[in-house]
Design a protein around this motif. Structure first.
Motif, PDB file in Angstrom:
ATOM      1  N   ASP A 262       0.834  -1.204   0.000  1.00 17.95           N
ATOM      2  CA  ASP A 262       0.000   0.000   0.000  1.00 17.95           C
ATOM      3  C   ASP A 262       0.870   1.256   0.000  1.00 17.95           C
ATOM      4  N   LEU A 265       2.141   1.668  -3.415  1.00 18.52           N
ATOM      5  CA  LEU A 265       1.062   2.102  -4.309  1.00 18.52           C
ATOM      6  C   LEU A 265       0.867   3.613  -4.227  1.00 18.52           C
ATOM      7  N   ASN A 266       0.944   4.155  -3.031  1.00 21.54           N
ATOM      8  CA  ASN A 266       0.807   5.602  -2.856  1.00 21.54           C
ATOM      9  C   ASN A 266       1.925   6.369  -3.559  1.00 21.54           C
ATOM     10  N   LYS A 268       3.100   5.304  -6.385  1.00 18.85           N
ATOM     11  CA  LYS A 268       2.917   4.906  -7.782  1.00 18.85           C
ATOM     12  C   LYS A 268       4.067   4.039  -8.291  1.00 18.85           C
ATOM     13  N   TYR A 270       4.395   1.013  -9.287  1.00 14.47           N
ATOM     14  CA  TYR A 270       3.496  -0.080  -9.654  1.00 14.47           C
ATOM     15  C   TYR A 270       4.194  -1.431  -9.805  1.00 14.47           C
ATOM     16  N   VAL A 273       4.959  -2.861  -6.483  1.00 13.22           N
ATOM     17  CA  VAL A 273       3.762  -3.400  -5.831  1.00 13.22           C
ATOM     18  C   VAL A 273       3.507  -4.822  -6.306  1.00 13.22           C
ATOM     19  N   LEU A 292      -5.035  -4.731  -4.598  1.00 12.39           N
ATOM     20  CA  LEU A 292      -3.791  -4.018  -4.915  1.00 12.39           C
ATOM     21  C   LEU A 292      -3.394  -4.220  -6.377  1.00 12.39           C
ATOM     22  N   ARG A 295      -5.540  -1.967  -8.415  1.00 15.63           N
ATOM     23  CA  ARG A 295      -5.116  -0.581  -8.350  1.00 15.63           C
ATOM     24  C   ARG A 295      -3.902  -0.325  -9.245  1.00 15.63           C
ATOM     25  N   VAL A 296      -3.015  -1.304  -9.328  1.00 14.09           N
ATOM     26  CA  VAL A 296      -1.853  -1.169 -10.216  1.00 14.09           C
ATOM     27  C   VAL A 296      -2.320  -1.068 -11.670  1.00 14.09           C
TER      28      VAL A 296
END
Length: 526
Positions: A262, A265-266, A268, A270, A273, A292, A295-296
């Motif tokens: 996470d 992810l914040n 970016k 990717y 992640v 997750l 989100r990627v």
């Protein structure tokens, strides 16, 4: 010697041939039947999610309808299933979460439950969960330094109500692990670590293998709450020793992984992640890992893959509001507006008209040309629900742009597109960017070659003006225009199967305009 060897080979060959033909004569071989390979059945993940969600919505709908007796019976039945081992603690927590509303206006439902069933631990459990959710809403999501004293005061007021009800529930049912889990979450949010530790110790002395208690306690030891990933891993290892009694505990070893991913992810990051969640994804069955991953893909613009990942997450955790919301956004980005609205409506049913749900609805309505007008009052409702320290700029900008658009469209009627083209031709106009957006939206809505050509011609003209060092040229103006001029039409082009040549033309125009985001633009084909 060689003649003898050759003769021997001939005799062997003849004998083998005789045996072969004799076998064929005695046991004729039937013609081979083609093997029919069965097509692997397609798994309808969306149907699985819908079926699970409907089951969890049973209690929710009973509460909203005011059928408190039926609700009380439903909750008791869920607990009986838990004690019989027919559902897991996580599934029980999902069922309870579905009955937990979040708006101030929903308080009377829980007051009615407590009044009608004062001897039921579940009445107090549900009431406490409502107050806990209200405390989160009042607190907001900003860091402490950016949170007002009023927000903290409101949070603490709801904390006190929730703690009282959790304790009452425990007094009526000493082994109600969901109540201990709630206390751990409350004390963690309030920074009361000693009380949090006491609640955890008391709970595991009663039920050492409780997934609810262990998961809440491990989660409360994240680095942002004065814990550490090392501490989370050590606690997960302790829980692993009890996993034969509760296989759910095996999942706890990934909790620090979720927090690390996470954080990435914040930022970016990717690819990092995906590398971090590779092992739990391979293991399967982890809602957070799929979320997750989604989100990627969403961040990379790979919206079809994002939808698939969010759907897998929702199967594991049907009440995952963030997965539901981002799946709606992904549908909207692909112009699957009906599917986007459907997901938003599900979120509204579960949450009610909370800040997050209403603001998400406003966005999804605004990106569809057919529902854009209905988004304006929803954006205004979204604005009214925001805290003072929330970021209001996006919502205020959306309201302003929509009001200007409708004002001009209403003023010019059917001539709006023609007027927009002339406005863009006059680059000195302050609202050139507004009319560019109108042209783009109309081109997408009309789905005709002339409409697209008119938009592209305007973009080419702008590029020419900028390349000639037009005095009115604004660098920031151009960078935004490039995003609108390139990203929206190209995304639209992919869905409508327009040839790449048009997109390349737009890229060339944007380069002439000096747009700084061109280098990061890529074509996404899932």
């Amino acid at each position: 010697m060689s003649r003898t060897f050759t003769l021997l080979l001939l005799l062997i060959s003849a004998a083998a041939a005789a045996f072969y033909f004799r076998v064929l004569a005695v046991e004729p071989v039937e013609s081979a039947t083609p093997v029919a390979y069965k097509t692997k059945p397609t798994i309808d993940y969306d149907k699985i999610f819908n079926d699970k969600l409907e089951r969890y919505l049973t209690g929710h709908r009973l509460l909203v309808a005011g059928k408190y007796q039926a609700l009380h019976q439903y909750v008791d039945a869920q607990y009986q299933l838990l004690e019989a081992g027919e559902i897991t603690e996580e599934e029980f927590s999902h069922a309870m979460a579905a009955i937990t509303l979040q708006r101030k206006e929903d308080a009377p439902h829980y007051q009615q439950l407590v009044t009608r069933y004062p001897d039921s631990p579940y009445s107090y459990l549900l009431s406490a969960q409502f107050y806990l959710e209200r405390s989160y809403e009042e607190r907001g999501s900003k860091w402490s330094k950016d949170t007002t004293e009023e927000q903290f005061a409101n949070m603490h007021a709801y904390h006190a109500l929730a703690i009282a009800d959790y304790k009452k529930a425990i007094s009526l049912k000493a082994d109600l692990m969901a109540a201990y889990s709630g206390l751990i979450n409350l004390y963690s949010a309030a920074g009361e670590n000693s009380l949090k530790d006491k609640a955890f110790i008391k709970a595991i002395n009663l039920n050492p293998a409780s997934w609810l208690v262990w998961s809440s306690y491990i989660d409360s030891n994240q680095p942002r709450w004065r814990g550490s990933h090392k501490m989370m891993d050590e606690l997960a290892q302790q829980a692993q020793k009890l996993s034969p009694d509760n296989p759910e505990l095996q999942h706890l070893r990934w909790f620090s992984t979720w927090d690390k991913a996470d954080t990435l992810l914040n930022k970016k990051a990717y690819d990092e992640v995906l590398a971090t969640i590779e092992a739990p994804l391979a293991e399967g069955g982890h809602a957070v890992a799929y979320y997750l991953q989604g989100r990627v893909y969403y961040g990379k613009g790979q919206y079809k893959k994002a939808i698939a990942a969010f759907t897998r997450s929702l199967i594991e955790r049907p009440l995952g509001q963030y997965s539901l919301r981002y799946r709606a956004y992904s549908h909207a980005m692909l112009n699957h507006h009906a599917s986007a609205r459907k997901d938003i409506d599900r979120g509204l049913e579960l949450e009610g008209r909370t800040k997050r749900a209403v603001c998400a609805q406003a966005y999804v309505l605004s990106v569809d040309v057919d529902t854009r007008r209905s988004s304006l009052p929803v954006y205004k409702e979204c604005l009214s629900l925001k805290h003072k320290n929330d970021d209001h700029s996006y919502t205020l900008n959306a309201i302003y742009k929509l009001e200007r658009t409708f004002e001009q469209e209403d003023a010019y009627g059917d001539k709006a597109v023609a007027f927009a083209a002339s406005a863009v031709a006059d680059f000195s106009r302050w609202d050139t960017h507004h009319w560019l957006e109108l042209l783009t939206e109309r081109a997408k809505a009309d789905v005709t070659e002339p409409a697209l050509e008119q938009t592209f011609a305007s973009f080419r003209h702008l590029g020419k003006l900028v390349s000639q060092q037009t005095p009115q040229f604004s660098y920031s103006h151009t960078s935004v225009t490039c995003d609108d001029a390139i990203y929206s039409p190209v995304r639209y082009k992919i869905d409508m199967q327009y040839e790449k040549g048009r997109a390349r033309l737009l890229l060339d125009v944007c380069k002439q305009m000096g747009g700084y985001r061109v280098h990061s633009f890529v074509f996404y084909h899932d």
